[in-house]
Write an enzyme that holds these catalytic residues in place. Structure first.
Site, mmCIF file in Angstrom:
data_model
loop_
_atom_site.group_PDB
_atom_site.id
_atom_site.type_symbol
_atom_site.label_atom_id
_atom_site.label_comp_id
_atom_site.label_asym_id
_atom_site.label_seq_id
_atom_site.Cartn_x
_atom_site.Cartn_y
_atom_site.Cartn_z
ATOM 1 N N HIS A 15 88.035 14.515 -102.809
ATOM 2 C CA HIS A 15 88.950 14.701 -103.938
ATOM 3 C C HIS A 15 90.336 15.039 -103.415
ATOM 4 O O HIS A 15 90.495 15.915 -102.563
ATOM 5 C CB HIS A 15 88.474 15.856 -104.830
ATOM 6 C CG HIS A 15 87.251 15.530 -105.628
ATOM 7 N ND1 HIS A 15 86.427 16.503 -106.163
ATOM 8 C CD2 HIS A 15 86.706 14.340 -106.003
ATOM 9 C CE1 HIS A 15 85.439 15.930 -106.818
ATOM 10 N NE2 HIS A 15 85.586 14.621 -106.740
ATOM 11 N N HIS A 57 75.472 7.978 -109.087
ATOM 12 C CA HIS A 57 76.567 8.953 -109.114
ATOM 13 C C HIS A 57 76.066 10.377 -109.355
ATOM 14 O O HIS A 57 76.722 11.345 -108.957
ATOM 15 C CB HIS A 57 77.585 8.569 -110.183
ATOM 16 C CG HIS A 57 78.969 9.068 -109.889
ATOM 17 N ND1 HIS A 57 79.730 8.605 -108.831
ATOM 18 C CD2 HIS A 57 79.725 10.015 -110.490
ATOM 19 C CE1 HIS A 57 80.883 9.234 -108.805
ATOM 20 N NE2 HIS A 57 80.915 10.091 -109.796
ATOM 21 N N ARG A 100 75.805 12.522 -106.325
ATOM 22 C CA ARG A 100 77.086 13.098 -105.874
ATOM 23 C C ARG A 100 77.314 14.429 -106.580
ATOM 24 O O ARG A 100 77.722 15.420 -105.956
ATOM 25 C CB ARG A 100 78.200 12.104 -106.177
ATOM 26 C CG ARG A 100 79.605 12.519 -105.771
ATOM 27 C CD ARG A 100 80.504 11.289 -105.908
ATOM 28 N NE ARG A 100 81.915 11.611 -105.964
ATOM 29 C CZ ARG A 100 82.690 11.815 -104.895
ATOM 30 N NH1 ARG A 100 82.169 11.765 -103.692
ATOM 31 N NH2 ARG A 100 83.985 12.056 -105.038
ATOM 32 N N LYS A 119 88.467 5.946 -101.997
ATOM 33 C CA LYS A 119 89.535 5.307 -102.772
ATOM 34 C C LYS A 119 90.821 5.251 -101.949
ATOM 35 O O LYS A 119 91.168 6.200 -101.258
ATOM 36 C CB LYS A 119 89.770 6.085 -104.067
ATOM 37 C CG LYS A 119 88.577 6.033 -105.028
ATOM 38 C CD LYS A 119 88.853 6.818 -106.295
ATOM 39 C CE LYS A 119 87.683 6.721 -107.265
ATOM 40 N NZ LYS A 119 87.911 7.481 -108.509
ATOM 41 N N TYR A 131 82.994 21.516 -111.156
ATOM 42 C CA TYR A 131 81.641 21.913 -110.762
ATOM 43 C C TYR A 131 81.439 23.417 -110.857
ATOM 44 O O TYR A 131 80.309 23.893 -110.903
ATOM 45 C CB TYR A 131 81.340 21.440 -109.335
ATOM 46 C CG TYR A 131 81.284 19.940 -109.231
ATOM 47 C CD1 TYR A 131 80.166 19.240 -109.664
ATOM 48 C CD2 TYR A 131 82.358 19.215 -108.726
ATOM 49 C CE1 TYR A 131 80.120 17.862 -109.591
ATOM 50 C CE2 TYR A 131 82.324 17.841 -108.647
ATOM 51 C CZ TYR A 131 81.197 17.169 -109.080
ATOM 52 O OH TYR A 131 81.156 15.807 -109.019
#
Length: 286
Positions: free
Chosen positions: A257, A231, A234, A163, A266
């Site tokens: 991130h 996804h 991931r 991103k 997580y």
């Protein structure tokens, strides 16, 4: 004029959003247009709040209402920046309470092995999809847009562009590098996109194409396809690293991130495994 067709075209061409996201925006805006009684340029914040109340009265979930607000904001941002018929969005000040983050699902190691075996029987490309999704922990958009030039075949690293065009370099296992080389030979690929579009080699494969292939492999492997998506690999990548003792800051770098708080979700997934290990191995837990 509500500019909806222009807005949808903008989302497709300029924003390159998925068909599912665009469909969500379109549905939300059609509901909004059917509800309001004024021209779009004359809508006020009060009108938007009344619409939200209407959605709530219909029993819509908070997540759906949040999406509607995002859709309206995206639409008015388009009117401001592209059509230049507005100065301010009437939804800017609208805030809906954050929905609770659901814990990310992760595939078990045995399910991943099943998918790898099934993919191997399907095609070398299918096997490579799974190897890269699970081995790199990248977003599906990052995998779809990989270029041959992004791969360091000597050091076994792959450059991922995430991103905001932020780059990171993730290691990949030796077996995957060899698989990439075999795939490139089989598909006569020397440079450019690793997964070129079927009809236009100047573009890469779509995220939807990878999504459909992964779902199909899940069915063939007798795994519930609702649990399998690009996804989820991931999530499985991050969970596997944390369960095996990898530092959370390193996992944050792998995933790209910006905020480690995003990675910390997580920790909830792996907490049960940690408790089990503590009970089994720590002297004071006996």
């Amino acid at each position: 004029m509500n500019y909806l067709n222009n807005f949808v075209a903008y989302l497709k061409v300029e924003r390159d959003l998925s068909i599912h996201t665009i469909a969500g925006y379109t549905t939300d805006m059609k509901k909004f247009f059917n509800f309001i009684t004024t021209n779009v340029e004359e809508v006020t914040t009060s009108d938007v709040r009344t619409f939200i109340a209407h959605l709530s009265d219909q029993g819509l979930k908070r997540s759906s209402i949040n999406r509607a607000v995002c859709s309206i904001n995206a639409y008015y941002k388009y009117l401001i920046e592209v059509e230049k018929v507005m100065i301010k969005s009437p939804a800017t000040e609208i805030k809906i309470g954050k929905r609770e983050k659901s814990l990310p699902k992760a595939l078990s190691e045995s399910d991943v092995m099943k998918l790898l075996s099934t993919a191997s029987l399907d095609s070398i490309k299918s096997r490579l999809y799974i190897e890269l999704l699970y081995g790199l922990g990248g977003r599906v958009s990052e995998i779809a847009s990989l270029r041959v030039e992004d791969i360091d075949f000597n050091e076994n690293y792959v450059r991922l562009v995430g991103k905001g065009n932020k780059e990171r370099h993730n290691p990949i296992h030796e077996g995957c590098i060899r698989l990439i080389e075999k795939y490139m030979t089989a598909y006569h690929i020397q440079s450019g996109y690793l997964f070129p579009h079927r009809f236009d080699k100047t573009r890469h494969i779509t995220r939807e194409a990878i999504f459909m292939k992964v779902k199909g492999l899940a069915v063939k492997a007798n795994i519930d396809k609702s649990l399998v998506s690009p996804h989820v690999f991931r999530h499985s990548f991050a969970t596997a690293l944390l369960e095996n003792g990898c530092d959370m800051a390193i996992v944050q770098e792998f995933l790209g991130h910006e905020d480690i708080a995003t990675t910390k979700i997580y920790a909830h997934v792996t907490r049960g495994n940690k408790a089990k290990n503590f009970k089994n191995f720590h002297p004071l837990a006996q």
